[in-house]
Write a protein that holds these residues in place. Structure first.
Motif, PDB file in Angstrom:
ATOM      1  N   SER A   1       0.740  -1.054  -0.011  1.00 42.85           N
ATOM      2  CA  SER A   1      -0.033  -0.051  -0.132  1.00 42.85           C
ATOM      3  C   SER A   1       1.013   1.380  -0.076  1.00 42.85           C
ATOM      4  O   SER A   1       0.388   2.471  -0.073  1.00 42.85           O
ATOM      5  CB  SER A   1      -0.964   0.122   1.166  1.00 42.85           C
TER       6      SER A   1
ATOM      7  N   THR B   1       0.331 -12.261 -12.868  1.00 47.03           N
ATOM      8  CA  THR B   1       0.157 -11.077 -12.025  1.00 47.03           C
ATOM      9  C   THR B   1       0.064 -11.344 -10.429  1.00 47.03           C
ATOM     10  O   THR B   1       0.672 -10.241  -9.930  1.00 47.03           O
ATOM     11  CB  THR B   1      -1.777 -10.970 -12.258  1.00 47.03           C
TER      12      THR B   1
ATOM     13  N   THR C   1       0.400   3.542  -4.286  1.00 46.56           N
ATOM     14  CA  THR C   1      -0.829   3.238  -4.812  1.00 46.56           C
ATOM     15  C   THR C   1      -1.044   3.646  -6.078  1.00 46.56           C
ATOM     16  O   THR C   1      -1.980   3.504  -6.731  1.00 46.56           O
ATOM     17  CB  THR C   1      -1.782   4.264  -3.855  1.00 46.56           C
ATOM     18  N   GLU C   2      -0.078   4.195  -6.788  1.00 45.73           N
ATOM     19  CA  GLU C   2      -0.046   4.513  -8.100  1.00 45.73           C
ATOM     20  C   GLU C   2       1.352   4.477  -8.768  1.00 45.73           C
ATOM     21  O   GLU C   2       2.376   4.799  -7.952  1.00 45.73           O
ATOM     22  CB  GLU C   2      -0.674   5.766  -8.708  1.00 45.73           C
TER      23      GLU C   2
ATOM     24  N   SER D   1      -3.126   3.823 -11.800  1.00 42.11           N
ATOM     25  CA  SER D   1      -3.354   3.375 -10.444  1.00 42.11           C
ATOM     26  C   SER D   1      -2.663   2.055 -10.211  1.00 42.11           C
ATOM     27  O   SER D   1      -2.495   1.331 -11.311  1.00 42.11           O
ATOM     28  CB  SER D   1      -4.770   3.094 -10.093  1.00 42.11           C
ATOM     29  N   CYS D   2      -2.647   1.509  -9.109  1.00 42.31           N
ATOM     30  CA  CYS D   2      -1.951   0.143  -8.988  1.00 42.31           C
ATOM     31  C   CYS D   2      -2.973  -1.069  -9.384  1.00 42.31           C
ATOM     32  O   CYS D   2      -2.567  -2.035 -10.075  1.00 42.31           O
ATOM     33  CB  CYS D   2      -1.671  -0.011  -7.408  1.00 42.31           C
ATOM     34  N   SER D   3      -4.317  -0.633  -9.172  1.00 43.28           N
ATOM     35  CA  SER D   3      -5.247  -1.846  -9.781  1.00 43.28           C
ATOM     36  C   SER D   3      -5.223  -1.825 -11.088  1.00 43.28           C
ATOM     37  O   SER D   3      -5.432  -2.736 -11.731  1.00 43.28           O
ATOM     38  CB  SER D   3      -6.555  -1.305  -9.159  1.00 43.28           C
ATOM     39  N   GLY D   4      -5.243  -0.648 -11.749  1.00 42.87           N
ATOM     40  CA  GLY D   4      -5.057  -0.282 -13.308  1.00 42.87           C
ATOM     41  C   GLY D   4      -4.035  -1.107 -13.869  1.00 42.87           C
ATOM     42  O   GLY D   4      -3.861  -1.705 -14.903  1.00 42.87           O
ATOM     43  N   CYS D   5      -2.920  -0.951 -13.025  1.00 40.30           N
ATOM     44  CA  CYS D   5      -1.586  -1.892 -13.691  1.00 40.30           C
ATOM     45  C   CYS D   5      -1.567  -3.215 -13.481  1.00 40.30           C
ATOM     46  O   CYS D   5      -1.437  -3.925 -14.436  1.00 40.30           O
ATOM     47  CB  CYS D   5      -0.343  -1.136 -12.745  1.00 40.30           C
ATOM     48  N   ALA D   6      -2.343  -3.732 -12.308  1.00 44.49           N
ATOM     49  CA  ALA D   6      -2.575  -4.987 -12.220  1.00 44.49           C
ATOM     50  C   ALA D   6      -3.614  -5.484 -13.307  1.00 44.49           C
ATOM     51  O   ALA D   6      -3.191  -6.685 -13.939  1.00 44.49           O
ATOM     52  CB  ALA D   6      -3.082  -5.407 -10.887  1.00 44.49           C
ATOM     53  N   ALA D   7      -4.465  -4.809 -13.720  1.00 35.81           N
ATOM     54  CA  ALA D   7      -5.372  -5.256 -14.882  1.00 35.81           C
ATOM     55  C   ALA D   7      -4.723  -5.385 -16.133  1.00 35.81           C
ATOM     56  O   ALA D   7      -4.964  -6.137 -16.898  1.00 35.81           O
ATOM     57  CB  ALA D   7      -6.714  -4.300 -14.864  1.00 35.81           C
TER      58      ALA D   7
ATOM     59  N   PHE E   1       2.452  -8.894  -8.132  1.00 32.61           N
ATOM     60  CA  PHE E   1       1.715  -7.774  -7.298  1.00 32.61           C
ATOM     61  C   PHE E   1       1.311  -8.312  -5.749  1.00 32.61           C
ATOM     62  O   PHE E   1       0.730  -7.840  -4.857  1.00 32.61           O
ATOM     63  CB  PHE E   1       0.215  -7.488  -7.609  1.00 32.61           C
TER      64      PHE E   1
END
Length: 328
Positions: free
Chosen positions: A5, A158, A8-9, A91-97, A162
């Protein structure tokens, strides 16, 4: 130890620059995206509306086009938006996607290219058994295997990245979230993850490349015995195009993931990443469809008739065992 955490980006710095340069990148990437989307979508529609093209090789070509669309859509829309808005943040979630979908459909692409090579081997080397082997249920099972195999492959990539902690710089020197760049940013011990990912990816690539190579060695052996030079030339042309796509796909991907990650990537690094990530979805429609007389005949027939019932005129379809060489 800081947890994930902390970051976050991420900041994508691969093609950053002045406002004018960003707008140039926006125009170029938008053009590439539109060409890829329109080209692959046309292949899907043209093959779907023509019963004459409902053959095994065109079935796999449709699957390849379906796979190409999310490959390029996983990374380019975000890059285009960043260029237009003059921002570099993801974003971190966008990167993971991005990592999940890009690598998942990338693996499906390679699997489908391998299946297409095996299908061409059966069509040319075992023409009398082609209909019996490449029946509908077999083709569906082969395509389903290619699609389902990409899910664990993508999930492994992934998760391997992550689950690590990111507490160093959040700057990625690429225009999308590239795995080697992400692994370098980790403050966890990423050695096992790096070795595991490289080994697994290398094995998958080697298996696919070996199957393609063995298939084409057998194909060339048969083609060289064809007495008609025109048929020989047509066969070599179709096979070499397929080999070029597979080789370019594997070589550029291997270079991207096997070379050490530098703090300031060179123009060669960016060029290789561009070729690896963007070229297959753009070039596949050209290599496999625009050179196909059957698809061109259906397309022009649709344009001339301007109705929803697009069929080949009698005698235009070049089906048959050796004619399968001309298919994708």
């Amino acid at each position: 130890m800081p947890n994930q955490s902390t970051v976050t980006e991420f900041v994508l710095l691969g093609l950053s620059g002045s406002q004018e340069l960003q707008m140039f990148h926006f125009a170029v990437f938008l053009g590439i995206y539109l060409v890829a989307v329109v080209g692959n979508f046309l292949i899907i529609v043209v093959i779907a509306v023509s019963n004459h093209l409902h053959t095994p090789m065109y079935f796999f070509l449709v699957n390849l086009s379906i796979s190409d669309l999310p490959i390029i859509s996983a990374i380019l829309p975000k890059a285009i938006a960043n260029f237009l808005l003059n921002t570099t943040v993801i974003s971190c979630s966008g990167c993971a996607a991005q990592v999940f979908f890009f690598h998942g459909f990338d693996a499906a692409d390679l699997a489908l290219l391998t299946v297409m090579a095996c299908g061409r081997y059966i069509a040319i080397c075992k023409p009398l058994h082609y209909t019996a082997i490449m029946k509908g249920t077999t083709c569906i099972c082969m395509a389903a295997t290619a699609w389902l195999s990409c899910i664990p492959y993508s999930a492994l990539h992934t998760w391997s990245v992550f689950h690590l902690s990111f507490c160093k710089s959040n700057s990625i020197h690429q225009f999308f979230c590239e795995l080697p760049q992400l692994l370098k940013l980790s403050c966890s011990d990423s050695y096992c993850s790096e070795v595991g990912l490289l080994t697994f990816s290398f094995l998958v690539a080697i298996i696919c490349f070996t199957l393609v190579t063995v298939s084409y060695i057998q194909i060339f052996t048969v083609v060289l015995r064809i007495p008609v030079k025109a048929s020989q030339s047509k066969a070599f042309s179709a096979c070499i195009r397929h080999l070029i796509v597979v080789s370019l796909f594997i070589i550029t991907g291997s270079f991207t993931y096997l070379k050490p990650v530098s703090d300031s990537p060179s123009a060669l690094d960016l060029t290789t990443s561009l070729l690896y990530s963007l070229l297959p979805p753009v070039i596949n429609p050209v290599i496999y469809a625009m050179r196909s007389n059957d698809i061109k005949a259906v397309y022009w027939d649709c344009c001339k008739l301007k109705n929803s019932r697009c069929q080949l005129l009698p005698g235009q379809y070049t089906g048959g065992s050796i004619a399968q060489i001309e298919t994708p």
